[in-house]
Design a protein around this motif. Structure first.
Motif, PDB file in Angstrom:
ATOM      1  N   THR A   1       8.678  -6.809 -11.356  1.00 37.21           N
ATOM      2  CA  THR A   1       9.459  -6.605 -12.576  1.00 37.21           C
ATOM      3  C   THR A   1       8.674  -5.696 -13.508  1.00 37.21           C
ATOM      4  OG1 THR A   1      10.436  -8.813 -12.373  1.00 37.21           O
ATOM      5  CG2 THR A   1      10.577  -7.744 -14.534  1.00 37.21           C
ATOM      6  N   LEU A   2       9.281  -4.575 -13.870  1.00 38.23           N
ATOM      7  CA  LEU A   2       8.663  -3.648 -14.816  1.00 38.23           C
ATOM      8  C   LEU A   2       9.235  -3.951 -16.192  1.00 38.23           C
ATOM      9  CD1 LEU A   2       8.880  -0.472 -12.592  1.00 38.23           C
ATOM     10  CD2 LEU A   2       6.888  -1.934 -12.965  1.00 38.23           C
ATOM     11  N   THR A   3       8.407  -4.483 -17.057  1.00 38.85           N
ATOM     12  CA  THR A   3       8.836  -4.923 -18.386  1.00 38.85           C
ATOM     13  C   THR A   3       8.821  -3.743 -19.355  1.00 38.85           C
ATOM     14  OG1 THR A   3       6.572  -5.537 -18.946  1.00 38.85           O
ATOM     15  CG2 THR A   3       7.952  -7.254 -17.976  1.00 38.85           C
ATOM     16  N   ASP A   4       9.266  -3.971 -20.545  1.00 46.85           N
ATOM     17  CA  ASP A   4       9.217  -2.960 -21.600  1.00 46.85           C
ATOM     18  C   ASP A   4       8.833  -3.650 -22.896  1.00 46.85           C
ATOM     19  OD1 ASP A   4       9.367  -0.462 -22.759  1.00 46.85           O
ATOM     20  OD2 ASP A   4      11.532  -0.525 -23.031  1.00 46.85           O
ATOM     21  N   ASN A   5       7.705  -4.362 -22.854  1.00 45.57           N
ATOM     22  CA  ASN A   5       7.255  -5.119 -24.023  1.00 45.57           C
ATOM     23  C   ASN A   5       6.460  -4.273 -25.004  1.00 45.57           C
ATOM     24  OD1 ASN A   5       8.419  -7.450 -22.944  1.00 45.57           O
ATOM     25  ND2 ASN A   5       6.577  -7.890 -21.756  1.00 45.57           N
ATOM     26  N   VAL A   6       5.873  -3.172 -24.526  1.00 45.92           N
ATOM     27  CA  VAL A   6       5.099  -2.286 -25.387  1.00 45.92           C
ATOM     28  C   VAL A   6       5.920  -1.014 -25.552  1.00 45.92           C
ATOM     29  CG1 VAL A   6       2.909  -1.083 -25.714  1.00 45.92           C
ATOM     30  CG2 VAL A   6       2.968  -3.269 -24.476  1.00 45.92           C
ATOM     31  N   LYS A   7       6.709  -0.967 -26.585  1.00 46.89           N
ATOM     32  CA  LYS A   7       7.634   0.154 -26.809  1.00 46.89           C
ATOM     33  C   LYS A   7       6.888   1.447 -27.100  1.00 46.89           C
ATOM     34  CE  LYS A   7      11.172  -2.634 -26.661  1.00 46.89           C
ATOM     35  NZ  LYS A   7      11.923  -2.786 -25.460  1.00 46.89           N
ATOM     36  N   GLY A   8       7.331   2.530 -26.459  1.00 45.36           N
ATOM     37  CA  GLY A   8       6.793   3.851 -26.735  1.00 45.36           C
ATOM     38  C   GLY A   8       5.371   4.068 -26.268  1.00 45.36           C
ATOM     39  N   GLU A   9       4.885   3.220 -25.363  1.00 46.31           N
ATOM     40  CA  GLU A   9       3.513   3.366 -24.871  1.00 46.31           C
ATOM     41  C   GLU A   9       3.361   4.702 -24.140  1.00 46.31           C
ATOM     42  OE1 GLU A   9       0.290   0.741 -22.422  1.00 46.31           O
ATOM     43  OE2 GLU A   9       2.378   0.550 -21.847  1.00 46.31           O
ATOM     44  N   ASP A  10       2.249   5.375 -24.374  1.00 47.08           N
ATOM     45  CA  ASP A  10       1.977   6.642 -23.704  1.00 47.08           C
ATOM     46  C   ASP A  10       0.737   6.447 -22.847  1.00 47.08           C
ATOM     47  OD1 ASP A  10       1.804   9.230 -22.868  1.00 47.08           O
ATOM     48  OD2 ASP A  10       1.175  10.054 -24.792  1.00 47.08           O
ATOM     49  N   PHE A  11       0.874   6.606 -21.548  1.00 47.99           N
ATOM     50  CA  PHE A  11      -0.279   6.478 -20.661  1.00 47.99           C
ATOM     51  C   PHE A  11      -0.421   7.774 -19.877  1.00 47.99           C
ATOM     52  CE2 PHE A  11       3.437   4.296 -19.147  1.00 47.99           C
ATOM     53  CZ  PHE A  11       3.679   4.823 -17.896  1.00 47.99           C
ATOM     54  N   GLY A  12      -1.430   8.534 -20.250  1.00 47.72           N
ATOM     55  CA  GLY A  12      -1.718   9.789 -19.574  1.00 47.72           C
ATOM     56  C   GLY A  12      -0.625  10.830 -19.704  1.00 47.72           C
ATOM     57  N   GLY A  13       0.158  10.788 -20.767  1.00 46.60           N
ATOM     58  CA  GLY A  13       1.216  11.765 -20.970  1.00 46.60           C
ATOM     59  C   GLY A  13       2.442  11.529 -20.107  1.00 46.60           C
ATOM     60  N   LEU A  14       2.509  10.372 -19.423  1.00 48.51           N
ATOM     61  CA  LEU A  14       3.637  10.090 -18.536  1.00 48.51           C
ATOM     62  C   LEU A  14       4.733   9.259 -19.186  1.00 48.51           C
ATOM     63  CD1 LEU A  14       1.622   9.280 -15.293  1.00 48.51           C
ATOM     64  CD2 LEU A  14       2.817  11.397 -15.865  1.00 48.51           C
ATOM     65  N   GLY A  15       4.516   8.781 -20.367  1.00 48.67           N
ATOM     66  CA  GLY A  15       5.536   7.960 -21.010  1.00 48.67           C
ATOM     67  C   GLY A  15       5.349   7.979 -22.499  1.00 48.67           C
ATOM     68  N   GLY A  16       6.186   7.239 -23.177  1.00 47.52           N
ATOM     69  CA  GLY A  16       6.060   7.124 -24.614  1.00 47.52           C
ATOM     70  C   GLY A  16       7.201   7.811 -25.326  1.00 47.52           C
ATOM     71  N   GLY A  17       7.157   7.724 -26.626  1.00 45.43           N
ATOM     72  CA  GLY A  17       8.242   8.291 -27.430  1.00 45.43           C
ATOM     73  C   GLY A  17       9.542   7.603 -27.100  1.00 45.43           C
ATOM     74  N   ASP A  18      10.610   8.386 -26.952  1.00 43.16           N
ATOM     75  CA  ASP A  18      11.900   7.784 -26.637  1.00 43.16           C
ATOM     76  C   ASP A  18      12.160   7.813 -25.129  1.00 43.16           C
ATOM     77  OD1 ASP A  18      12.186  10.490 -26.442  1.00 43.16           O
ATOM     78  OD2 ASP A  18      13.965  10.642 -27.694  1.00 43.16           O
ATOM     79  N   ARG A  19      11.151   8.233 -24.342  1.00 41.00           N
ATOM     80  CA  ARG A  19      11.271   8.216 -22.882  1.00 41.00           C
ATOM     81  C   ARG A  19      10.876   6.839 -22.370  1.00 41.00           C
ATOM     82  NH1 ARG A  19       7.270  12.689 -21.437  1.00 41.00           N
ATOM     83  NH2 ARG A  19       6.305  11.793 -23.244  1.00 41.00           N
ATOM     84  N   SER A  20      11.299   6.548 -21.149  1.00 45.14           N
ATOM     85  CA  SER A  20      10.919   5.282 -20.535  1.00 45.14           C
ATOM     86  C   SER A  20       9.423   5.272 -20.281  1.00 45.14           C
ATOM     87  CB  SER A  20      11.678   5.104 -19.222  1.00 45.14           C
ATOM     88  OG  SER A  20      11.229   3.939 -18.580  1.00 45.14           O
ATOM     89  N   ASP A  21       8.790   4.142 -20.504  1.00 44.93           N
ATOM     90  CA  ASP A  21       7.365   4.013 -20.239  1.00 44.93           C
ATOM     91  C   ASP A  21       7.128   2.930 -19.193  1.00 44.93           C
ATOM     92  OD1 ASP A  21       8.102   1.918 -21.832  1.00 44.93           O
ATOM     93  OD2 ASP A  21       6.604   2.245 -23.366  1.00 44.93           O
TER      94      ASP A  21
END
Length: 169
Positions: free
Chosen positions: A121-141
């Motif tokens: 299960t891939l959760t989304d508890n940390v909204k807007g997290e950016d890890f290595g430029g692959l996620g964050g902002g309004d994109r899925s992380d």
């Protein structure tokens, strides 16, 4: 004068509470690193001799093979530089924000398919997290990111499917 002192005291209390909340929020997630091959449930597998706790940022080092033999608490993240293999003696669940895969994640092989239920299960508890430029902002992380790694998923079912929480964009 007394009203002003009470108001000042109230404002100071609110600032202290909010400041304490900001300090709690700023603390990094606990981390756990597997430095020795073994079972996930064995404290000797982990650098700090403790099985990863809830919300931990977990890393499996290179040349280390960990067998997931228990359902761990929900993790913050999972970075696999070595190997993570699901045991095939009971149903298991793995819940995390994301998985970064440089090594191998194996749930069964073509020669020996996994026979029990395995759920990631891939959760989304940390909204807007950016890890290595692959996620964050309004994109899925959330996701399983393969960065030169191998994802082996082989089950014994003839009809395989994936259930999405909502329609994919």
């Amino acid at each position: 004068m007394q009203k002003r002192s009470i108001l000042s005291l109230c404002l100071l209390s609110v600032l202290l509470v909010l400041g304490g909340y900001a300090v709690i929020e700023a603390q990094p997630a606990p981390s756990s690193t597997a430095v020795k091959s073994g079972r996930w449930s064995d404290a000797a597998t982990w650098a700090d001799k403790k099985v990863p706790a809830a919300n931990a940022a977990v890393t499996i080092d290179r040349n280390v093979e960990v067998v997931l033999d228990v359902t761990p608490p929900a993790l913050r993240s999972l970075t696999i530089n070595g190997d993570l293999r699901f045991a095939d003696n009971k149903d298991l669940e793995l819940s995390t924000e994301w998985i970064m895969l440089h090594g191998e994640l194996e749930i069964g092989t073509e020669a020996k398919p996994h026979t029990h239920k395995a759920t990631i299960t891939l959760t989304d508890n940390v909204k807007g997290e950016d890890f290595g430029g692959l996620g964050g902002g309004d994109r899925s992380d959330r996701g399983i990111m393969l960065m030169g790694g191998t994802l082996n998923l082989h089950g014994d079912r003839t009809n395989t499917w994936t259930k999405l929480a909502q329609t994919a964009a």
